[in-house]
Design an enzyme around this catalytic site. Structure first.
Site, PDB file in Angstrom:
ATOM      1  N   ASP A   1      -1.171  -4.920  11.374  1.00  0.00           N
ATOM      2  CA  ASP A   1      -0.760  -5.611  12.599  1.00  0.00           C
ATOM      3  C   ASP A   1      -1.937  -5.968  13.508  1.00  0.00           C
ATOM      4  OD1 ASP A   1       1.856  -5.577  11.778  1.00  0.00           O
ATOM      5  OD2 ASP A   1       2.369  -3.778  12.877  1.00  0.00           O
TER       6      ASP A   1
ATOM      7  N   VAL B   1       0.858  -1.186   0.000  1.00  0.00           N
ATOM      8  CA  VAL B   1       0.000   0.000   0.000  1.00  0.00           C
ATOM      9  C   VAL B   1       0.892   1.233   0.000  1.00  0.00           C
ATOM     10  CG1 VAL B   1      -1.744   1.303   1.273  1.00  0.00           C
ATOM     11  CG2 VAL B   1      -1.844  -1.198   1.223  1.00  0.00           C
TER      12      VAL B   1
ATOM     13  N   ASN C   1       1.079   1.821  13.413  1.00  0.00           N
ATOM     14  CA  ASN C   1       0.558   0.629  12.737  1.00  0.00           C
ATOM     15  C   ASN C   1      -0.459   0.991  11.657  1.00  0.00           C
ATOM     16  OD1 ASN C   1       2.072  -1.380  13.922  1.00  0.00           O
ATOM     17  ND2 ASN C   1       0.630  -1.700  15.601  1.00  0.00           N
TER      18      ASN C   1
ATOM     19  N   ASP D   1      -3.463  -3.582  18.647  1.00  0.00           N
ATOM     20  CA  ASP D   1      -2.237  -2.783  18.560  1.00  0.00           C
ATOM     21  C   ASP D   1      -2.549  -1.461  17.866  1.00  0.00           C
ATOM     22  OD1 ASP D   1       0.386  -2.100  18.891  1.00  0.00           O
ATOM     23  OD2 ASP D   1       1.222  -3.658  17.615  1.00  0.00           O
TER      24      ASP D   1
END
Length: 360
Positions: free
Chosen positions: A247, A120, A234, A229
């Site tokens: 994640d 991405v 992230n 998370d």
């Protein structure tokens, strides 16, 4: 630490090319330009590569590989993150995610399970060196930082709006540990602490545990899909907007305050915990809680508890990580990182506990 550093890139390219031949109709693409990202994680291995079809079309690919020797989490199940993302994708969730490839269990290829996802485009704020000390987040305008903060909060709300029952995610609940939510999480992290400590005295973490037991909320609201998370590092950001949420290995069913507390805790960890100011455009804690209550459609409760619990969880993870770093000869045998680190130092401030003592 990451296993990719011990793998031969050419051999990995050859193996992945052979694997793609078993999954791709027609002429399979060739894998090349194999490398590890600068911020490869400790809970699994990440391989970045490119593919090229016979007609010359190229694509960037991300390969997530199960750890072969470094196990950060207690009883971790590598497939969890893939299964959650696959359910979200197939169920039409509004959570922005990378496009997933296949999950491979056969050890004949990389020796352990792995899966692929499309690259991405965007940027990911680093943990080392943290984005509050240098880099593109700090260099952004306050308007860009503000857009980033609230886009992250909107992404978190999208996770919590997910109908996890419709997606069949009830398997995320570990009923042997009690009710889904804080009861299961407290049970898991108590066992995680005992496993990571191996008899070592951890006074700040144990004092925090005592505080958590004394202040554990009743949790009367329905649980939601919890990212686990949930932090700025992230997320892949494109023009300071959330392009993909990453994640998911800590995913569970919990109160939305669990993720909100983690999000706010890491904002505190990378500012107050490092004795540096927050990015000027980030929303305040009070503004964020108020905004999240609006997005949630109900009052947000016990946020301070979940922030403290987040610090406790991070301290337990740091304790385990220090043991892995010593075992990998990255830290010396007499390192005190497990008990005296950014997590225990901040927890001591948050709860007015004696500061962790330095050794050596």
């Amino acid at each position: 630490m990451p296993d990719i550093n011990q793998r031969d890139p050419g051999e990995v390219a050859s193996v992945l090319t052979r694997w793609l031949a078993t999954t791709s109709p027609g002429a399979p693409p060739e894998v090349f330009d194999v490398q590890a990202p600068a911020s490869n994680g400790f809970s699994n291995e990440t391989i970045l590569c490119r593919t090229r079809t016979p007609d010359g079309a190229e694509q960037r690919l991300v390969v997530r590989v199960a750890p072969t020797k470094h196990f950060l989490f207690l009883n971790a199940e590598f497939s969890t993150q893939y299964r959650v993302m696959r359910s979200l994708t197939d169920g039409g969730s509004s959570v922005p995610l990378p496009r997933l490839g296949r999950y491979e269990e056969d050890p004949q290829f990389l020796g352990v399970p792995f899966f692929t996802m499309d690259h991405v485009e965007g940027q990911v704020p680093p943990d080392n060196i943290p984005y509050t000390l240098e880099g593109w987040v700090l260099e952004a305008t306050p308007e860009q930082q503000e857009r980033m903060w609230w886009s992250g909060i909107d992404a978190l709300a999208a996770v919590h709006r997910t109908d996890w029952r419709a997606l069949g995610l009830d398997w995320l609940s570990d009923t042997d540990r009690g009710r889904p939510g804080i009861e299961q999480q407290m049970s898991y992290y108590r066992d995680f602490l005992d496993w990571a400590a191996q008899g070592l005295e951890v006074p700040v973490i144990e004092s925090t545990w005592d505080w958590l037991v004394a202040h554990q909320p009743a949790e009367e609201n329905e649980v939601v899909l919890s990212w686990g998370d949930s932090r700025i590092g992230n997320i892949i950001w494109d023009d300071f907007r959330c392009a993909a949420v990453l994640d998911w290995e800590m995913a569970s069913l919990a109160q939305p305050e669990m993720d909100l507390g983690w999000f706010l805790y890491f904002d505190r960890q990378f500012s107050e915990g490092l004795s540096v100011p927050r990015p000027a455009g980030f929303g305040s804690r009070e503004e964020t809680i108020e905004r999240y209550a609006e997005l949630l459609g109900r009052p947000v409760r016990d946020v301070w508890f979940y922030e403290v619990f987040s610090g406790f969880r991070f301290a337990v993870i740091m304790l385990r990580l220090s043991d892995l770093l010593v075992g990998s000869d990255i830290l010396p045998e007499d390192s005190d990182m497990g008990t005296n680190n950014i997590a225990t130092q901040l927890l001591a401030k948050m709860l007015d506990l004696p500061a962790p003592a330095a050794t050596g």
